[in-house]
Design a protein around this motif. Structure first.
Motif, PDB file in Angstrom:
ATOM      1  N   VAL A   9       0.900  -1.271  -0.102  1.00 23.69           N
ATOM      2  CA  VAL A   9      -0.120  -0.053   0.081  1.00 23.69           C
ATOM      3  C   VAL A   9       0.847   1.204   0.062  1.00 23.69           C
ATOM      4  O   VAL A   9       0.504   2.106  -0.882  1.00 23.69           O
ATOM      5  CB  VAL A   9      -1.110   0.147   1.180  1.00 23.69           C
ATOM      6  CG1 VAL A   9      -1.796   1.390   1.388  1.00 23.69           C
ATOM      7  CG2 VAL A   9      -1.943  -1.177   1.080  1.00 23.69           C
ATOM      8  N   ASP A  10       2.010   1.229   0.693  1.00 27.82           N
ATOM      9  CA  ASP A  10       2.905   2.565   0.672  1.00 27.82           C
ATOM     10  C   ASP A  10       3.457   2.583  -0.458  1.00 27.82           C
ATOM     11  O   ASP A  10       3.631   3.841  -0.878  1.00 27.82           O
ATOM     12  CB  ASP A  10       3.848   2.265   2.035  1.00 27.82           C
ATOM     13  CG  ASP A  10       3.256   2.231   3.458  1.00 27.82           C
ATOM     14  OD1 ASP A  10       2.109   2.606   3.569  1.00 27.82           O
ATOM     15  OD2 ASP A  10       4.115   2.117   4.297  1.00 27.82           O
ATOM     16  N   ALA A  11       4.028   1.666  -1.141  1.00 24.02           N
ATOM     17  CA  ALA A  11       4.491   1.781  -2.303  1.00 24.02           C
ATOM     18  C   ALA A  11       3.722   2.185  -3.524  1.00 24.02           C
ATOM     19  O   ALA A  11       4.030   3.225  -4.219  1.00 24.02           O
ATOM     20  CB  ALA A  11       5.094   0.291  -2.729  1.00 24.02           C
ATOM     21  N   ALA A  12       2.423   1.811  -3.343  1.00 24.65           N
ATOM     22  CA  ALA A  12       1.391   2.211  -4.370  1.00 24.65           C
ATOM     23  C   ALA A  12       1.203   3.725  -4.227  1.00 24.65           C
ATOM     24  O   ALA A  12       1.190   4.596  -5.095  1.00 24.65           O
ATOM     25  CB  ALA A  12       0.086   1.443  -4.327  1.00 24.65           C
ATOM     26  N   ALA A  13       0.777   4.245  -3.046  1.00 30.03           N
ATOM     27  CA  ALA A  13       0.822   5.530  -2.660  1.00 30.03           C
ATOM     28  C   ALA A  13       1.877   6.441  -3.033  1.00 30.03           C
ATOM     29  O   ALA A  13       1.808   7.414  -3.670  1.00 30.03           O
ATOM     30  CB  ALA A  13       0.278   5.733  -1.262  1.00 30.03           C
TER      31      ALA A  13
END
Length: 368
Positions: A18-22
């Motif tokens: 999720v952090d990488a996508a954001a």
């Protein structure tokens, strides 16, 4: 303490992705209706076995635009149910149409097809069944009546991501299906979001324009539209979560099965009951109690959080008093609203915690 829902646990399980996508979106400089949203639309359409998916900012917007694409407008009537979140009726009102409520079935708490035909008038323009708590309404019976009268069926699937009716996915049976990505949903954004799925090319084209100011191309406004666009960062996060949805769904179903097995033969009434020809995805697992307030307070004292979905049916809400409904008009909906209590259910809930909840429920003498 056992929470009704634990979004922190879900985030912790996929934090890196999720952090990488954001961060990928933040670095891109493209924050609205970009590549991530387009990819989400492709992937979610495929998941629902539909040709098109149109991402929007909320499930309410999905319903609103689906109704407009079906030609619903001022002076029309749209048949739906009252035992639902108020957004179902609000979306109808946004078009200028009037919600007409029919009662729900006692077992499933979804639209009762035997009440449907009597509610149809010359003003009826569409039918909106609600797939309540993650279980689909009786779509064959509803579609048979709708087709007989030439009426489109728009599925309110805001609680039913991945649910099935006789092997067909939620959203794929009506002219369109509407989903919410509110954070607490089975597939939830980190903020607001929604989507429409449809295999009707004209509806898809209209909804795409309506969500973005009625534009066919930039500054060419064919329709009086809205700013209902999805944020790119939500699209990216939802794409990550969509990859886990089936695993999360089976985890929910396993916990629901454990609840049901432990509650079998007890004084507790499960509400609603899962139907054999439908895949229930358990957005909510509820029981019924004639003294719900006492049961809820007792569970809270034991450290168990519960929810009310929904304590006042829409036809008795003050905001919709202008529709003219009175207590007693929809007796099955009203009884459910007085008695249902939602128990904790989410993929990270342990089976031991399920057993703790059931033990606490059964020790109370006030359950039906």
């Amino acid at each position: 303490m056992i929470p009704l829902l634990d979004l922190k646990a879900q985030y912790a399980s996929i934090k890196g992705e999720v952090d990488a996508a954001a961060l990928r979106v933040l670095a891109s400089g493209h924050y609205v209706l970009g590549e991530e949203v387009a990819r989400l639309e492709e992937e979610f359409a495929a998941y629902c076995n539909a040709r098109h998916a149109i991402a929007v900012n909320t499930g309410t917007s999905a319903l609103h635009l689906s109704l407009l694409a079906a030609g619903v407008g001022p002076g029309d009537e749209v048949i739906t149910v009252s035992f639902t979140f108020v957004a179902t009726a609000s979306a109808i009102c946004y078009t200028g149409a009037r919600p007409v409520f029919v009662d729900v079935e006692p077992v499933t708490l979804t639209m009762d097809p035997t009440k449907l035909e009597a509610a149809i008038t010359p003003r009826t323009k569409a039918i909106v069944p609600v797939h309540l708590y993650g279980q689909m309404a009786d779509m064959d019976a509803i579609r048979a009546i709708a087709d007989k009268h030439g009426l489109p069926v728009i599925e309110d699937a805001c609680q039913a991501h991945g649910a099935e009716y006789k092997g067909r996915r939620a959203g794929s049976i009506g002219v369109s299906g509407c989903f919410s990505f509110y954070p607490g949903k089975n597939l939830g954004a980190c903020g607001e979001g929604g989507i429409v799925v449809t295999s009707n090319d004209e509806h898809a084209k209209t909804i795409r324009m309506l969500r973005d100011w009625g534009q066919e191309q930039r500054y060419h406004h064919l329709l009086k539209g809205f700013n209902y666009r999805m944020d790119e960062i939500q699209g990216a996060i939802l794409r990550v979560k969509l990859r886990y949805l089936e695993d999360w769904t089976e985890a929910r179903r396993a916990r629901a099965d454990r609840y049901s097995a432990l509650l079998a033969g007890s004084r507790v009434v499960r509400a609603p009951v899962a139907v054999a020809d439908r895949r229930h995805v358990y957005h909510v697992y509820a029981v019924r109690s004639h003294d719900r307030e006492h049961l809820q307070h007792a569970l809270r004292a034991d450290g168990i959080h519960t929810g009310l979905h929904y304590p006042i049916p829409v036809h008795l809400q003050k905001a919709h008093a202008d529709l003219g409904y009175r207590t007693g008009d929809l007796p099955v909906s009203e009884a459910a609203a007085r008695e249902v209590l939602s128990l904790p259910i989410y993929p990270e809930l342990t089976l031991r915690q399920v057993e703790q909840v059931v033990a606490a429920v059964e020790q109370e003498a006030y359950v039906s």
